[in-house]
Design an enzyme around this catalytic site. Structure first.
Site, PDB file in Angstrom:
ATOM      1  N   LYS A 198      14.512  20.766  60.840  1.00 40.10           N
ATOM      2  CA  LYS A 198      14.732  21.709  61.945  1.00 40.10           C
ATOM      3  C   LYS A 198      14.053  23.068  61.748  1.00 40.10           C
ATOM      4  CE  LYS A 198      18.957  19.649  63.621  1.00 40.10           C
ATOM      5  NZ  LYS A 198      20.360  19.775  63.910  1.00 40.10           N
ATOM      6  N   ASP A 201      21.867  23.226  69.499  1.00 36.24           N
ATOM      7  CA  ASP A 201      22.995  23.063  68.568  1.00 36.24           C
ATOM      8  C   ASP A 201      23.978  24.232  68.608  1.00 36.24           C
ATOM      9  OD1 ASP A 201      22.363  20.622  67.397  1.00 36.24           O
ATOM     10  OD2 ASP A 201      21.115  21.524  65.841  1.00 36.24           O
TER      11      ASP A 201
HETATM   12  P1  NAP Z   1      19.334  20.583  56.467  1.00 40.81           P
HETATM   13  O1  NAP Z   1      18.513  21.546  57.241  1.00 40.81           O
HETATM   14  O2  NAP Z   1      18.652  19.656  55.535  1.00 40.81           O
HETATM   15  O3  NAP Z   1      20.438  21.438  55.654  1.00 40.81           O
HETATM   16  C1  NAP Z   1      21.363  20.827  54.799  1.00 40.81           C
HETATM   17  C2  NAP Z   1      22.209  21.887  54.079  1.00 40.81           C
HETATM   18  O4  NAP Z   1      23.189  21.183  53.336  1.00 40.81           O
HETATM   19  C3  NAP Z   1      21.423  22.748  53.097  1.00 40.81           C
HETATM   20  O5  NAP Z   1      21.918  24.053  53.107  1.00 40.81           O
HETATM   21  C4  NAP Z   1      21.708  22.079  51.747  1.00 40.81           C
HETATM   22  O6  NAP Z   1      21.823  23.007  50.668  1.00 40.81           O
HETATM   23  C5  NAP Z   1      23.100  21.532  51.942  1.00 40.81           C
HETATM   24  N1  NAP Z   1      23.276  20.329  51.125  1.00 40.81           N
HETATM   25  C6  NAP Z   1      22.611  19.147  51.209  1.00 40.81           C
HETATM   26  N2  NAP Z   1      23.071  18.288  50.282  1.00 40.81           N
HETATM   27  C7  NAP Z   1      24.033  18.953  49.579  1.00 40.81           C
HETATM   28  C8  NAP Z   1      24.874  18.598  48.482  1.00 40.81           C
HETATM   29  N3  NAP Z   1      24.818  17.380  47.916  1.00 40.81           N
HETATM   30  N4  NAP Z   1      25.760  19.528  48.028  1.00 40.81           N
HETATM   31  C9  NAP Z   1      25.822  20.752  48.590  1.00 40.81           C
HETATM   32  N5  NAP Z   1      25.045  21.154  49.628  1.00 40.81           N
HETATM   33  C10 NAP Z   1      24.169  20.262  50.124  1.00 40.81           C
HETATM   34  O7  NAP Z   1      20.207  19.659  57.457  1.00 40.81           O
HETATM   35  P2  NAP Z   1      20.792  20.020  58.922  1.00 40.81           P
HETATM   36  O8  NAP Z   1      19.789  19.665  59.950  1.00 40.81           O
HETATM   37  O9  NAP Z   1      21.332  21.400  58.859  1.00 40.81           O
HETATM   38  O10 NAP Z   1      21.972  18.926  59.081  1.00 40.81           O
HETATM   39  C11 NAP Z   1      23.112  18.969  58.251  1.00 40.81           C
HETATM   40  C12 NAP Z   1      24.204  18.000  58.725  1.00 40.81           C
HETATM   41  O11 NAP Z   1      24.695  18.363  60.002  1.00 40.81           O
HETATM   42  C13 NAP Z   1      23.761  16.533  58.856  1.00 40.81           C
HETATM   43  O12 NAP Z   1      24.802  15.737  58.354  1.00 40.81           O
HETATM   44  C14 NAP Z   1      23.614  16.338  60.347  1.00 40.81           C
HETATM   45  O13 NAP Z   1      23.811  14.987  60.742  1.00 40.81           O
HETATM   46  C15 NAP Z   1      24.749  17.236  60.860  1.00 40.81           C
HETATM   47  N6  NAP Z   1      24.529  17.686  62.266  1.00 40.81           N
HETATM   48  C16 NAP Z   1      25.441  17.336  63.217  1.00 40.81           C
HETATM   49  C17 NAP Z   1      25.264  17.768  64.521  1.00 40.81           C
HETATM   50  C18 NAP Z   1      26.233  17.385  65.611  1.00 40.81           C
HETATM   51  O14 NAP Z   1      25.859  17.471  66.777  1.00 40.81           O
HETATM   52  N7  NAP Z   1      27.471  17.049  65.315  1.00 40.81           N
HETATM   53  C19 NAP Z   1      24.159  18.564  64.871  1.00 40.81           C
HETATM   54  C20 NAP Z   1      23.281  18.922  63.858  1.00 40.81           C
HETATM   55  C21 NAP Z   1      23.469  18.473  62.556  1.00 40.81           C
HETATM   56  P3  NAP Z   1      20.556  23.662  49.899  1.00 40.81           P
HETATM   57  O15 NAP Z   1      20.103  24.784  50.764  1.00 40.81           O
HETATM   58  O16 NAP Z   1      21.168  24.089  48.622  1.00 40.81           O
HETATM   59  O17 NAP Z   1      19.531  22.564  49.757  1.00 40.81           O
END
Ligand code: NAP
Length: 272
Positions: free
Chosen positions: A69, A105
């Site tokens: 994103k 979002d």
């Molecule tokens: P992203 O940009 O990759 O960000 C992920 C974040 O989570 C980063 O800050 C990362 O930390 C942290 N993270 C990842 N693995 C981790 C772990 N094992 N322990 C601790 N922190 C961890 O992903 P995103 O696009 O924001 O999406 C994140 C989640 O939200 C996904 O599960 C997605 O499906 C969900 N989502 C849901 C909706 C909905 O409509 N309900 C909408 C959007 C997203 P670091 O910075 O330390 O790497």
């Protein structure tokens, strides 16, 4: 559904993306509104290549999900003001070859919280990725106090600074004990399929006064939400955010405000 040479192509780019329910709900809406279009999921390693394909095929509209994103912004022709402020794009519209990025979002994330009150509440967001950016800006807009808890300090501090919030290290138990958190929102993928036993924070950090929200929607009841419910917290799952952000995407692509019941029904059917 008719598929022919005129069928418009729509896509979601992410990694992982096999869990995504977006194809279910967008294809149900295309069918319901009689659009000759199909929406497919592409699990890719390189978003630059994904965007190149979008231009070449051409793909008319795309959803962008984890982990692209933020990075996707570098490959677009124009970014809408809100998405620029948030620093993340989850929707692309192909306007006659010009790729324009949006973020649906942010408003979607805060919609289930708004009726419960956000102003002057201490809102702790776990994670600092694309979804966290959208959630944090939404909370700031509603005058909530933002606390960013992240694993990577540089990323967490950067987001906290952008939303006039504070940063705490995700694993720092001492600091966490001193925070008076009203709303806790998990935006990390910890707890998502297939690792459904994982928790983004220890249960000891929860208290019954908190509202606990998880934006993960596969599964709908994450371990975090189950544990929070056990101790008496009010909980919110990721479904409402998911449906609202998808409805706003569909409107950007087609000009049609879709009936949310169609999206909801498609999700229920998909789970059968
Ligand atoms: P992203 O940009 O990759 O960000 C992920 C974040 O989570 C980063 O800050 C990362 O930390 C942290 N993270 C990842 N693995 C981790 C772990 N094992 N322990 C601790 N922190 C961890 O992903 P995103 O696009 O924001 O999406 C994140 C989640 O939200 C996904 O599960 C997605 O499906 C969900 N989502 C849901 C909706 C909905 O409509 N309900 C909408 C959007 C997203 P670091 O910075 O330390 O790497």
């Amino acid at each position: 559904m008719r598929i022919d040479a005129d069928t418009g192509l729509y896509a979601v780019f992410g990694n992982p993306v096999r869990h995504s329910k977006s194809p279910l709900i967008h294809n149900a809406c295309f069918e319901h509104y009689g659009r000759n279009a199909v929406y497919l999921a592409f699990e890719i390693d390189d978003i630059c290549e994904g965007i190149k394909s979008m231009r070449e095929l051409p793909i008319k509209g795309a959803s962008i999900t984890i982990p692209f994103k933020s990075d996707v912004r570098a490959y677009l022709d124009e970014i809408d003001t809100d998405a620029q402020t948030i620093g993340a794009v989850n929707t692309i519209v192909n306007r006659a070859g010009k790729l324009v990025g949006y973020n649906t979002d942010s408003m979607a994330a805060i919609s289930p919280l708004k009726p419960l009150g956000i102003k002057d509440k201490n809102v702790c967001i776990l994670g600092a990725g694309g979804a966290a950016r959208a959630v944090a800006h939404g909370i700031q807009k509603e005058n909530g106090r933002v606390i960013i808890a992240n694993r990577n300090p540089a990323r967490g501090e950067h987001l906290a600074e952008d939303v006039n919030g504070i940063f705490v290290q995700l694993t720092d138990e001492t600091v966490f004990r001193q925070l008076d958190i009203d709303i806790l929102i998990n935006t990390t993928p910890v707890g998502m399929v297939p690792e459904t036993d994982s928790l983004p924070v220890p249960v000891a950090r929860l208290n019954p006064r908190m509202i606990v929200m998880d934006i993960i929607y596969t599964p709908l009841q994450t371990r975090l939400l189950k544990e929070a419910r056990k101790i008496g917290c009010r909980t919110i799952n990721g479904l409402m955010m998911f449906i609202y952000q998808a409805a706003a995407q569909f409107e950007l692509w087609t000009g049609i405000q879709p009936d949310l019941n169609i999206m909801n029904a498609a999700l229920q059917d998909g789970d059968r």
